[in-house]
Design a protein around this motif. Sequence first.
Motif: not given
Lengths: 410, 410
Positions: B348, B350, B356, B358, B369, B371, B386
Amino acid sequence: MGKEFLNLMDPDDVKKVIDSLNIERKIEMVTLSDAYQRVLAEDVYAAIDLPPFDRASMDGYAVQAQDTFGASEDDPITLDLIEKIRAGDDPSQKVRKGTCSEVGTGAPMPEGSDAVVMVEVTDIQENKVQILEAVTPGTNRALRGSDIQKGKFLLAKGTLLTADKIGALSAIGLEKIPVFAKPTVAVISTGNELIKPDEELRHGKLYDINSESIANAVKSCGCIPLASTIAKDDYDSIKNKIDEYKHADVIITSGGTSAGAGDVLRQVVEDMGEVLVHGISVKPGKPTLIGTLPDEDVDIILFGLPGYPVSALMIFHGFVAPFLRGVAGVKKFMEKQKVSTLKLSRRYHSARGRSHLVLVKIEENIAHPILKDSGAITALADADGYFEVPKNVEIIEKGEEIEVLPLSGL
Amino acid sequence: MGKEFLNLMDPDDVKKVIDSLNIERKIEMVTLSDAYQRVLAEDVYAAIDLPPFDRASMDGYAVQAQDTFGASEDDPITLDLIEKIRAGDDPSQKVRKGTCSEVGTGAPMPEGSDAVVMVEVTDIQENKVQILEAVTPGTNRALRGSDIQKGKFLLAKGTLLTADKIGALSAIGLEKIPVFAKPTVAVISTGNELIKPDEELRHGKLYDINSESIANAVKSCGCIPLASTIAKDDYDSIKNKIDEYKHADVIITSGGTSAGAGDVLRQVVEDMGEVLVHGISVKPGKPTLIGTLPDEDVDIILFGLPGYPVSALMIFHGFVAPFLRGVAGVKKFMEKQKVSTLKLSRRYHSARGRSHLVLVKIEENIAHPILKDSGAITALADADGYFEVPKNVEIIEKGEEIEVLPLSGL
């Protein structure tokens, strides 16, 4: 006074018996505001396209992208502003070559436009908009149905309706949601000594605990307690009380199951239906009874818990709660979230051949077993959770890791 | 249309601002059946001795222990049975040397007796009881007040009333329990495009999500959503709606906070009270606003969430929920139970300098995640929880462990 010796059943076998039980699952329709923590009873498909129209995903100007090709801060391109469109408006002008419309985030894209230039890379003077950056077709625009198309699968039957899932349902404009009806559970304490808080505490009497503690534990399993009530500890009183609550899916009694006490509950259940279990090889809670009572469609399920409050609550958590969470459809959500692995504060001795359920107090991530008898109310006051010692384990050493289960729930 | 650039605040600084906020905590009295998952507002002391009388803790015979000394199966001692006492009875006969009374578990100990011989080690013929085993004074007897004495501390202010704690309260016969009133939260979505499910979906309109998702998320924090309602996105509509809910402890709006959208909410809050935060260095949810509105005693606290449903819910969970759980008194119970440590399914990326939040979908203990952009409803439909990427982390590798927080709650 009898001297019956219970035919103790292994906890794993008892769990198999319980797994074979079932209740009828009814469906009801609820509004969004009543849907919280309910369980979806049907798959839900998108009733509309989302978004329901082509929309701007930024504040700026809706343009024909090719009009912007070559634009830069040093060499801006100028477009005529023909309309201002806010979120919620219905555009009336078509964007043609050399023109643009102002759009707010979430506003519908006007006909003819295919991209949005962010307000940050524009300048405006009167009705002339200077474009300082080129965009490609589709920039800052979400097409109708690009998130989900009408008719596509959105949420599965069995989903627990948390805030986010209710958000997803509200997006498609559902007014009523099909959810499983919560199973209903009548909770009955038996005992001539038991009184409710509004009664006078005469010698030999005791404020009832189990009808309140178990009724509230029932809530933690996604079920509805129908009653928390008391029956005298004799055949007719218990039978009449059970008859009174035969509209429930499940009946939970406590007390009246010990060998010696006359064993009234067992006799009632045998006469009204079938005793499946009477006696579990577990401590506390040995004299637990499980039975079924025939009803119109599906049998009513009866759990007879022991009378001591700690025993009743431990058997509820160890055996009844998993069943109730299963039939309420919330079991998998509970299991996902709730076990803590903690170190034990002291050596714990158990008896071989019988599993133990032990209350613990948690302090600074250490689990302290509460070694009081099953009648102790202060054990309930102190407890933060409990752990299970399997039947083939005799000793757990100080500092060993144990899995602590919560006494609370949903 | 303005082009204001927000003065972004670091998430940790925002949390400090939030920590400094407070609401007035009121106390209300509820019955035991309404006490579930409420928070005790006062220390509770035992109103009576528990047990309230000396009682038998087994089925058997109440005796003078010294009468049984020397008894064995081969050489039993015989006592005269003078009374049968069940739980709930008030004994009338005194146990003297050479006599005994039958007692059920929970029955009051008759005067003169000091121990109970279990029924399993006795034989009875007419009114003669054969004792097959000696007992010492105190055996199978619980003295009045041995669990807890009247006036002693039972449960602390701040205790979450789960089933077991309600059991402890019912044991002392309390009819009404002092609990903290649940903080009230008005939830207002702003936007001209927003409609409720019973309205027709015209071009450019959208079914409102945030008022439903946030109102339900409020429930998961031990608070009461007063309303989930919609205001048009203009100064007067927003001001009037806020005025309408000034009896709430907290007001949560969504939408109308972006730079560019005319920034109406900020203007309203500045005119009515004080803006403390406008802009957080977090993704999604940058344009979040926090303010206070003066009221008679304590200020009303206003959170202005972004309009996109995912952004609104993430900012709610990341910043508003901890505050609400704190003022509702349920924070420590949530923290104890709810974090799962899971492996991330993919690398991931950032952006440095901005934290963030997520959404993830959990499958077989792997966190995937989600997206999608913040307007995506399907992100809400798929999400199981999350995680947070701190501002100084740019990359989390595939397979690294992350702490996943739930979207649900109490």
